[in-house]
Write a protein that holds these residues in place. Structure first.
Motif, mmCIF file in Angstrom:
data_model
loop_
_atom_site.group_PDB
_atom_site.id
_atom_site.type_symbol
_atom_site.label_atom_id
_atom_site.label_comp_id
_atom_site.label_asym_id
_atom_site.label_seq_id
_atom_site.Cartn_x
_atom_site.Cartn_y
_atom_site.Cartn_z
ATOM 1 N N GLU A 87 0.806 -1.227 0.000
ATOM 2 C CA GLU A 87 0.000 0.000 0.000
ATOM 3 C C GLU A 87 0.838 1.275 0.000
ATOM 4 O OE1 GLU A 87 1.436 -0.182 4.118
ATOM 5 O OE2 GLU A 87 0.888 -1.725 2.663
ATOM 6 N N LEU A 88 2.138 1.157 0.212
ATOM 7 C CA LEU A 88 3.003 2.330 0.339
ATOM 8 C C LEU A 88 3.317 2.915 -1.041
ATOM 9 C CD1 LEU A 88 4.638 4.070 2.376
ATOM 10 C CD2 LEU A 88 6.581 2.579 1.897
ATOM 11 N N PRO A 89 2.933 4.174 -1.290
ATOM 12 C CA PRO A 89 3.260 4.784 -2.582
ATOM 13 C C PRO A 89 4.749 5.095 -2.685
ATOM 14 C CG PRO A 89 2.111 6.364 -1.187
ATOM 15 C CD PRO A 89 2.148 5.058 -0.437
ATOM 16 N N VAL A 90 5.259 5.052 -3.920
ATOM 17 C CA VAL A 90 6.667 5.305 -4.190
ATOM 18 C C VAL A 90 6.778 6.407 -5.239
ATOM 19 C CG1 VAL A 90 8.839 4.326 -5.027
ATOM 20 C CG2 VAL A 90 7.252 2.898 -3.710
ATOM 21 N N LEU A 91 7.571 7.421 -4.919
ATOM 22 C CA LEU A 91 7.884 8.492 -5.859
ATOM 23 C C LEU A 91 9.377 8.420 -6.158
ATOM 24 C CD1 LEU A 91 7.215 11.057 -7.465
ATOM 25 C CD2 LEU A 91 7.504 12.355 -5.331
ATOM 26 N N PHE A 92 9.705 8.280 -7.441
ATOM 27 C CA PHE A 92 11.094 8.222 -7.872
ATOM 28 C C PHE A 92 11.572 9.612 -8.289
ATOM 29 C CE2 PHE A 92 9.637 3.886 -8.760
ATOM 30 C CZ PHE A 92 10.667 3.135 -8.236
ATOM 31 N N THR A 93 12.875 9.800 -8.197
ATOM 32 C CA THR A 93 13.508 10.978 -8.758
ATOM 33 C C THR A 93 14.763 10.531 -9.482
ATOM 34 O OG1 THR A 93 14.305 13.227 -8.332
ATOM 35 C CG2 THR A 93 14.843 11.554 -6.678
ATOM 36 N N THR A 94 15.089 11.253 -10.545
ATOM 37 C CA THR A 94 16.298 10.949 -11.294
ATOM 38 C C THR A 94 16.695 12.144 -12.142
ATOM 39 O OG1 THR A 94 17.399 9.365 -12.759
ATOM 40 C CG2 THR A 94 15.106 9.912 -13.277
ATOM 41 N N GLY A 95 17.965 12.223 -12.404
ATOM 42 C CA GLY A 95 18.473 13.225 -13.328
ATOM 43 C C GLY A 95 18.757 12.617 -14.690
ATOM 44 N N TYR A 96 18.483 11.339 -14.851
ATOM 45 C CA TYR A 96 18.770 10.619 -16.087
ATOM 46 C C TYR A 96 17.477 10.244 -16.783
ATOM 47 C CZ TYR A 96 23.204 10.081 -13.680
ATOM 48 O OH TYR A 96 24.360 10.329 -12.996
ATOM 49 N N THR A 97 17.474 10.292 -18.096
ATOM 50 C CA THR A 97 16.275 9.891 -18.833
ATOM 51 C C THR A 97 16.284 8.412 -19.174
ATOM 52 O OG1 THR A 97 17.316 10.527 -20.906
ATOM 53 C CG2 THR A 97 15.887 12.164 -19.842
ATOM 54 N N SER A 98 17.428 7.782 -19.096
ATOM 55 C CA SER A 98 17.519 6.361 -19.408
ATOM 56 C C SER A 98 17.946 5.627 -18.145
ATOM 57 C CB SER A 98 18.550 6.133 -20.506
ATOM 58 O OG SER A 98 18.711 4.756 -20.722
ATOM 59 N N ASN A 99 17.039 4.887 -17.559
ATOM 60 C CA ASN A 99 17.374 4.171 -16.335
ATOM 61 C C ASN A 99 16.418 3.019 -16.090
ATOM 62 O OD1 ASN A 99 15.038 5.230 -14.988
ATOM 63 N ND2 ASN A 99 16.112 7.165 -14.821
ATOM 64 N N ALA A 100 16.327 2.585 -14.849
ATOM 65 C CA ALA A 100 15.592 1.367 -14.505
ATOM 66 C C ALA A 100 14.072 1.505 -14.558
ATOM 67 C CB ALA A 100 15.992 0.913 -13.099
ATOM 68 N N ILE A 101 13.535 2.723 -14.689
ATOM 69 C CA ILE A 101 12.074 2.854 -14.716
ATOM 70 C C ILE A 101 11.554 3.550 -15.962
ATOM 71 C CG2 ILE A 101 11.885 2.811 -12.202
ATOM 72 C CD1 ILE A 101 11.227 5.853 -12.376
ATOM 73 N N VAL A 102 12.451 4.142 -16.758
ATOM 74 C CA VAL A 102 12.047 4.829 -17.985
ATOM 75 C C VAL A 102 12.556 4.026 -19.175
ATOM 76 C CG1 VAL A 102 12.201 6.951 -19.336
ATOM 77 C CG2 VAL A 102 12.152 7.082 -16.842
ATOM 78 N N HIS A 103 11.636 3.669 -20.067
ATOM 79 C CA HIS A 103 11.998 2.891 -21.244
ATOM 80 C C HIS A 103 11.367 3.537 -22.474
ATOM 81 C CE1 HIS A 103 13.630 -0.196 -18.627
ATOM 82 N NE2 HIS A 103 12.542 -0.078 -17.908
#
Length: 135
Positions: A87-103
């Motif tokens: 139930e815990l929401p997760v907010l990611f942050t990154t300075g990269y456009t290519s990584n483990a959550i963006v495809h």
């Protein structure tokens, strides 16, 4: 007539776990969130964050960098936290456009992201949306 500045969205004492391996950015983020009215716990890497999650069931939001040092990236951390606390929401942050959550320029389904660098107002708005489950 000058444009009205947006009303700052404030917290109501919710607990946020910030996981960021860059000390200055972690300090900025935790200070901003505390200033907004949140209780903030912090970790520099994933394994430390997992220990905090186990000790603090009151955490309302996990806010993690995607790229972390210490052998566990933010996606792996999120997967493990979600297994323990679905139930815990997760907010990611990154300075990269290519990584483990963006495809291919798109977020994986169910992922929420705020890009670096983010402003105080962007952080305030996105965190409130995550806590209110309006995104």
């Amino acid at each position: 007539m000058p444009a009205k500045s947006p009303v700052m969205v404030r917290g109501a004492g919710e607990t946020i776990l910030v996981v960021e391996d860059e000390p200055d950015l972690r300090a900025y983020t935790t200070e901003a969130l505390r200033d907004l009215g949140y209780r903030v716990l912090e970790a520099a890497e994933g394994r430390e964050a997992l220990k905090i999650v186990e000790r603090h069931p009151e955490i309302d939001l996990l806010f993690t960098d995607v790229v972390l040092t210490g052998g566990m990236n933010g996606r792996a951390l999120s997967d493990e936290v979600t297994r323990r606390r679905p139930e815990l929401p997760v907010l990611f942050t990154t300075g990269y456009t290519s990584n483990a959550i963006v495809h291919h320029g798109r977020l994986d389904p169910g992922m929420h992201l705020i890009g670096k660098p983010f402003t105080y107002a962007e952080l305030a708005t996105k965190v409130r949306q995550m806590l209110d489950r309006t995104i």
